[in-house]
Design a protein around this motif. Structure first.
Motif, PDB file in Angstrom:
ATOM      1  N   THR A 198      46.324 -15.349 -55.473  1.00 51.59           N
ATOM      2  CA  THR A 198      46.756 -16.739 -55.664  1.00 51.59           C
ATOM      3  C   THR A 198      45.520 -17.615 -55.724  1.00 51.59           C
ATOM      4  N   ALA A 199      45.343 -18.312 -56.826  1.00 53.34           N
ATOM      5  CA  ALA A 199      44.175 -19.177 -56.997  1.00 53.34           C
ATOM      6  C   ALA A 199      44.444 -20.548 -56.375  1.00 53.34           C
ATOM      7  N   LEU A 200      43.403 -21.083 -55.730  1.00 55.25           N
ATOM      8  CA  LEU A 200      43.510 -22.382 -55.077  1.00 55.25           C
ATOM      9  C   LEU A 200      42.428 -23.318 -55.592  1.00 55.25           C
ATOM     10  N   GLU A 201      42.683 -24.612 -55.470  1.00 54.69           N
ATOM     11  CA  GLU A 201      41.687 -25.627 -55.825  1.00 54.69           C
ATOM     12  C   GLU A 201      41.474 -26.550 -54.629  1.00 54.69           C
ATOM     13  N   LEU A 202      40.226 -26.655 -54.162  1.00 54.99           N
ATOM     14  CA  LEU A 202      39.939 -27.491 -53.002  1.00 54.99           C
ATOM     15  C   LEU A 202      40.129 -28.961 -53.337  1.00 54.99           C
ATOM     16  N   ARG A 203      40.943 -29.645 -52.528  1.00 53.36           N
ATOM     17  CA  ARG A 203      41.154 -31.073 -52.704  1.00 53.36           C
ATOM     18  C   ARG A 203      40.321 -31.894 -51.745  1.00 53.36           C
ATOM     19  N   LYS A 204      40.164 -31.397 -50.503  1.00 56.13           N
ATOM     20  CA  LYS A 204      39.315 -32.120 -49.563  1.00 56.13           C
ATOM     21  C   LYS A 204      38.894 -31.210 -48.428  1.00 56.13           C
ATOM     22  N   ALA A 205      37.751 -31.536 -47.847  1.00 57.25           N
ATOM     23  CA  ALA A 205      37.220 -30.836 -46.670  1.00 57.25           C
ATOM     24  C   ALA A 205      36.675 -31.913 -45.742  1.00 57.25           C
ATOM     25  N   VAL A 206      37.340 -32.118 -44.611  1.00 59.63           N
ATOM     26  CA  VAL A 206      37.003 -33.231 -43.728  1.00 59.63           C
ATOM     27  C   VAL A 206      36.609 -32.705 -42.349  1.00 59.63           C
ATOM     28  N   PRO A 207      35.349 -32.914 -41.911  1.00 62.82           N
ATOM     29  CA  PRO A 207      34.969 -32.537 -40.537  1.00 62.82           C
ATOM     30  C   PRO A 207      35.776 -33.347 -39.535  1.00 62.82           C
ATOM     31  N   MET A 208      36.200 -32.667 -38.449  1.00 62.30           N
ATOM     32  CA  MET A 208      37.003 -33.321 -37.425  1.00 62.30           C
ATOM     33  C   MET A 208      36.350 -33.099 -36.065  1.00 62.30           C
ATOM     34  N   GLU A 209      37.107 -33.289 -35.001  1.00 65.76           N
ATOM     35  CA  GLU A 209      36.563 -33.191 -33.652  1.00 65.76           C
ATOM     36  C   GLU A 209      36.250 -31.750 -33.272  1.00 65.76           C
ATOM     37  N   GLN A 210      35.284 -31.576 -32.370  1.00 70.45           N
ATOM     38  CA  GLN A 210      34.970 -30.294 -31.742  1.00 70.45           C
ATOM     39  C   GLN A 210      34.682 -29.191 -32.748  1.00 70.45           C
ATOM     40  N   GLY A 211      34.067 -29.556 -33.865  1.00 69.73           N
ATOM     41  CA  GLY A 211      33.663 -28.565 -34.850  1.00 69.73           C
ATOM     42  C   GLY A 211      34.753 -28.078 -35.774  1.00 69.73           C
ATOM     43  N   THR A 212      35.944 -28.657 -35.703  1.00 71.89           N
ATOM     44  CA  THR A 212      37.019 -28.255 -36.612  1.00 71.89           C
ATOM     45  C   THR A 212      36.831 -28.932 -37.971  1.00 71.89           C
ATOM     46  N   VAL A 213      37.433 -28.333 -38.981  1.00 74.93           N
ATOM     47  CA  VAL A 213      37.385 -28.868 -40.340  1.00 74.93           C
ATOM     48  C   VAL A 213      38.799 -28.829 -40.916  1.00 74.93           C
ATOM     49  N   HIS A 214      39.204 -29.909 -41.570  1.00 72.86           N
ATOM     50  CA  HIS A 214      40.509 -29.944 -42.235  1.00 72.86           C
ATOM     51  C   HIS A 214      40.298 -29.666 -43.713  1.00 72.86           C
ATOM     52  N   LEU A 215      40.823 -28.525 -44.163  1.00 75.62           N
ATOM     53  CA  LEU A 215      40.744 -28.128 -45.563  1.00 75.62           C
ATOM     54  C   LEU A 215      42.106 -28.283 -46.216  1.00 75.62           C
ATOM     55  N   VAL A 216      42.135 -28.861 -47.412  1.00 81.25           N
ATOM     56  CA  VAL A 216      43.390 -29.005 -48.152  1.00 81.25           C
ATOM     57  C   VAL A 216      43.176 -28.445 -49.558  1.00 81.25           C
ATOM     58  N   TYR A 217      44.031 -27.479 -49.928  1.00 77.89           N
ATOM     59  CA  TYR A 217      43.947 -26.822 -51.234  1.00 77.89           C
ATOM     60  C   TYR A 217      45.232 -27.054 -52.009  1.00 77.89           C
ATOM     61  N   SER A 218      45.103 -27.228 -53.313  1.00 81.18           N
ATOM     62  CA  SER A 218      46.256 -27.171 -54.201  1.00 81.18           C
ATOM     63  C   SER A 218      46.440 -25.730 -54.652  1.00 81.18           C
ATOM     64  N   VAL A 219      47.696 -25.301 -54.743  1.00 73.83           N
ATOM     65  CA  VAL A 219      48.004 -23.971 -55.258  1.00 73.83           C
ATOM     66  C   VAL A 219      48.066 -24.058 -56.781  1.00 73.83           C
ATOM     67  N   LYS A 220      47.227 -23.302 -57.468  1.00 75.42           N
ATOM     68  CA  LYS A 220      47.182 -23.341 -58.929  1.00 75.42           C
ATOM     69  C   LYS A 220      48.251 -22.420 -59.500  1.00 75.42           C
ATOM     70  N   ARG A 221      49.073 -22.966 -60.387  1.00 75.55           N
ATOM     71  CA  ARG A 221      50.153 -22.181 -60.992  1.00 75.55           C
ATOM     72  C   ARG A 221      49.624 -21.358 -62.155  1.00 75.55           C
TER      73      ARG A 221
END
Length: 221
Positions: A198-221
């Protein structure tokens, strides 16, 4: 148009969903930021949540046997649980009483035990019956949108349901709170049997607290 479906989860760096301490504030803060009309979970995840965070021996009260009034302007999401085997019989009142959800809807199939359906009817739990031996999740989510006016569903569940959402082409987006830890073998992973590539496209990567990162991908059809 079918509701948008977002897989949301907190994971370790090696994609485990268990075996480490999840920052619940970050997890649910990111989930609610999507402003979902419904939060979707599997029955096993829902039951585990009750066992971990609630007193499972707490009896059902008379008020729990009736569907609460739902205001049209209530911004809280609906709790939607996939439960074709009736795993949550006599336990759904825990979700009915949660302050951050306004209603509980159950997804069942043609093979769901009749006594469980009676339990749902008697307690005024709305349910959607789609599929033969298991829930037709794509059809059930479409009906969820049509019946309840829901345009966005965010899943908060384990690998079994995540696999179905990917394998059947239901998920549009994947949202991950990545924790800075490697848990190693023996823990449940984000996906187990999701099928082919399943191919994905990165929409955003946001550093958060305590070294965590929020990654959001779109699923490519």
């Amino acid at each position: 148009m079918d509701p948008e479906v977002i897989i949301h989860n907190s994971v370790s760096l090696d994609h485990a969903v268990t075996g480490f301490e999840v920052d619940l504030g970050l997890h649910y803060g990111a989930l609610l930021a999507f402003e979902p009309g419904a939060v979707l979970a599997g029955s096993a995840t829902a039951k585990t949540g009750i066992e971990m965070f609630m007193d499972i021996g707490e009896p059902e009260a008379e008020a729990d046997r009736h569907r609460p009034g739902v205001r049209p302007d209530d911004p809280r999401p609906v709790c939607v649980i996939v439960d074709s085997r009736g795993v949550l019989k006599n336990l759904l009142h825990f979700y009915r009483n949660m302050e951050h959800t306004k209603d509980v809807v159950v997804l069942v199939s043609e093979t769901t035990p009749e006594d469980y359906l009676d339990y749902l009817r008697e307690r005024e739990y709305p349910f959607i019956r789609r599929g033969g031996s298991r829930v037709d999740l794509k059809g059930a989510i479409r009906e969820l949108g049509e019946r309840f006016g829901i345009s966005r569903v965010v899943s908060d569940t384990g690998p079994d349901l995540n696999d179905v959402l990917i394998r059947e082409g239901i998920a549009d987006t994947i949202s991950l709170i990545v924790h800075p830890v490697i848990v190693g073998e023996g823990e449940k992973k984000l996906f187990g049997r999701a099928g082919g590539r399943t191919a994905l496209e990165l929409r955003k990567a946001v550093p958060m607290e305590q070294g965590t990162v929020h990654l959001v991908y779109s699923v490519k059809r």
